[in-house]
Write a protein that holds these residues in place. Structure first.
Motif, PDB file in Angstrom:
ATOM      1  N   LYS A   1       0.830  -1.191   0.000  1.00  0.00           N
ATOM      2  CA  LYS A   1       0.000   0.000   0.000  1.00  0.00           C
ATOM      3  C   LYS A   1       0.876   1.257   0.000  1.00  0.00           C
ATOM      4  O   LYS A   1       1.821   1.359   0.776  1.00  0.00           O
ATOM      5  CB  LYS A   1      -0.912   0.004   1.228  1.00  0.00           C
ATOM      6  N   ILE A   2       0.529   2.195  -0.883  1.00  0.00           N
ATOM      7  CA  ILE A   2       1.269   3.446  -1.012  1.00  0.00           C
ATOM      8  C   ILE A   2       0.315   4.610  -0.772  1.00  0.00           C
ATOM      9  O   ILE A   2      -0.794   4.640  -1.314  1.00  0.00           O
ATOM     10  CB  ILE A   2       1.909   3.571  -2.412  1.00  0.00           C
ATOM     11  N   ALA A   3       0.739   5.565   0.046  1.00  0.00           N
ATOM     12  CA  ALA A   3      -0.052   6.771   0.296  1.00  0.00           C
ATOM     13  C   ALA A   3       0.558   7.948  -0.457  1.00  0.00           C
ATOM     14  O   ALA A   3       1.783   8.094  -0.505  1.00  0.00           O
ATOM     15  CB  ALA A   3      -0.096   7.070   1.792  1.00  0.00           C
ATOM     16  N   VAL A   4      -0.291   8.764  -1.064  1.00  0.00           N
ATOM     17  CA  VAL A   4       0.152   9.955  -1.781  1.00  0.00           C
ATOM     18  C   VAL A   4      -0.423  11.190  -1.087  1.00  0.00           C
ATOM     19  O   VAL A   4      -1.637  11.294  -0.905  1.00  0.00           O
ATOM     20  CB  VAL A   4      -0.292   9.929  -3.255  1.00  0.00           C
ATOM     21  N   PHE A   5       0.458  12.110  -0.694  1.00  0.00           N
ATOM     22  CA  PHE A   5       0.037  13.358  -0.064  1.00  0.00           C
ATOM     23  C   PHE A   5       0.495  14.524  -0.948  1.00  0.00           C
ATOM     24  O   PHE A   5       1.665  14.603  -1.325  1.00  0.00           O
ATOM     25  CB  PHE A   5       0.643  13.492   1.332  1.00  0.00           C
ATOM     26  N   SER A   6      -0.445  15.400  -1.273  1.00  0.00           N
ATOM     27  CA  SER A   6      -0.152  16.476  -2.214  1.00  0.00           C
ATOM     28  C   SER A   6      -0.569  17.834  -1.663  1.00  0.00           C
ATOM     29  O   SER A   6      -1.667  17.990  -1.117  1.00  0.00           O
ATOM     30  CB  SER A   6      -0.880  16.215  -3.537  1.00  0.00           C
ATOM     31  N   ASP A   7       0.302  18.847  -1.828  1.00  0.00           N
ATOM     32  CA  ASP A   7      -0.013  20.227  -1.464  1.00  0.00           C
ATOM     33  C   ASP A   7      -0.687  20.983  -2.605  1.00  0.00           C
ATOM     34  O   ASP A   7      -1.060  22.142  -2.433  1.00  0.00           O
ATOM     35  CB  ASP A   7       1.277  20.986  -1.105  1.00  0.00           C
ATOM     36  N   ILE A   8      -0.806  20.376  -3.749  1.00  0.00           N
ATOM     37  CA  ILE A   8      -1.276  21.098  -4.939  1.00  0.00           C
ATOM     38  C   ILE A   8      -2.603  20.557  -5.447  1.00  0.00           C
ATOM     39  O   ILE A   8      -2.944  20.718  -6.613  1.00  0.00           O
ATOM     40  CB  ILE A   8      -0.216  21.053  -6.056  1.00  0.00           C
TER      41      ILE A   8
END
Length: 321
Positions: free
Chosen positions: A152-159
């Motif tokens: 499992k991979i988590a993606v966190f984005s400021d944009i």
């Protein structure tokens, strides 16, 4: 540019067929490639060997550096049946180029990179398509290894929301991808940090300001505001600074586009920002840094800041992924 290297009569026909479809292709034949091979590898972004794969491997071996700098290398058998993506499949674009060449030759593209074989998007290709800067290339290997294991991979984005083609995404990941323009942030491990080009810099400076002074000012302002300099997309100043050598040199060294706004363009928006009579007497406008940052993108995130004769303002783009 594309270099085509062939060794047989049948290979020659294929090389010229490729050149018909790719106008920037240049052809090297058996009796001319040796003295040019080093220059070809250093100066071309795509190389096609019309030969056995083993020949291509032996010839390029002395010049291979790493996946971030090597050109895309393809191998086409001299019957034109298969197009093999041999080197720099993702970051160099060999996989995508192999498909295009295969279409021209009516051949079968052969793609062997692990992520493509499993049907998901690799991190380096994902970053390249969106012009993200990879903070530490070694981290890509760690996260890619987890992806190949279907972790499992988590993606966190400021944009805003960002789509990556991977079927095992989860907020509670075993690995983490951060897409951020913040220099420091709470980070979980193992992780990979991608830097989006979303920050624009409006800049004013005294006549004769050096490249070093500009770099020091930008580094200081970005550090104080927790911003990554890797996320700078463009810079801008007033048109009277077209000959400001330190500024021009800095932008050139950092490969940053530098735009010069006319005083008429600045006057249309300068009423929104702090006025300086001194600046007006010198340049005919009341401010430079903030209006220029605003004209590049209207969301100002760092107001006018002066550092040793250099004035900066930073705006953030709305990034469409």
């Amino acid at each position: 540019m594309i270099a085509c290297i062939y060794f047989t009569q049948e290979g020659e026909k294929i090389a010229f067929k490729i050149k018909e479809h790719f106008q920037d292709a240049e052809i090297y034949k058996k009796d001319s490639y040796k003295e040019n091979l080093k220059a070809v590898f250093e100066n071309y972004d795509k190389i096609i060997f019309i030969s056995a794969a083993g020949i291509a491997v032996r010839l390029i071996a002395p010049y291979i550096r790493d996946k971030w700098n090597d050109p895309a290398v393809l191998v086409v058998d001299d019957m034109g049946r298969h197009v093999i993506s041999l080197l720099s499949g993702h970051f160099g674009g060999a996989n995508e180029f192999a498909v295009k060449v295969a279409e021209v030759l009516n051949a079968i593209p052969v793609i062997t990179t692990a992520s493509d074989s499993r049907g998901f998007e690799s991190i380096d290709l994902f970053a390249k398509k969106r012009n993200f800067v990879i903070e530490n290339p070694e981290d890509v290997k760690v996260i890619t290894s987890l992806m190949l294991q279907k972790r499992k991979i988590a993606v966190f984005s400021d944009i805003g929301p960002v789509e990556i083609n991977y079927p095992f995404l989860s907020r509670e990941g075993e690995g983490f991808i951060y897409i951020t323009y913040k220099d420091k942030f709470d980070k979980k491990y193992p992780s990979c940090v991608l830097r989006p080009k979303v920050l624009n810099v409006g800049i004013g400076c005294k006549r004769g300001t050096t490249e070093k002074q500009i770099e020091e000012a930008i580094n200081r302002v970005f550090l104080e505001n927790n911003l990554s300099v890797k996320c700078i997309k463009r810079m801008a100043t007033v048109d009277l600074k077209r000959d400001e050598r330190g500024l021009i040199k800095f932008a050139g060294e950092k490969n940053l586009p530098l735009r010069f706004f006319s005083r008429e363009e600045i006057r249309k928006v300068q009423g929104m920002f702090t006025k300086s009579e001194f600046v007006y007497q010198s340049l005919g406008v009341y401010s430079v840094a903030e209006p220029c940052a605003f004209l590049l993108s209207p969301e100002i995130i760092v107001r006018k800041t002066a550092v040793n004769g250099v004035t900066l303002s930073v705006s953030r783009e709305v990034f469409d992924v």
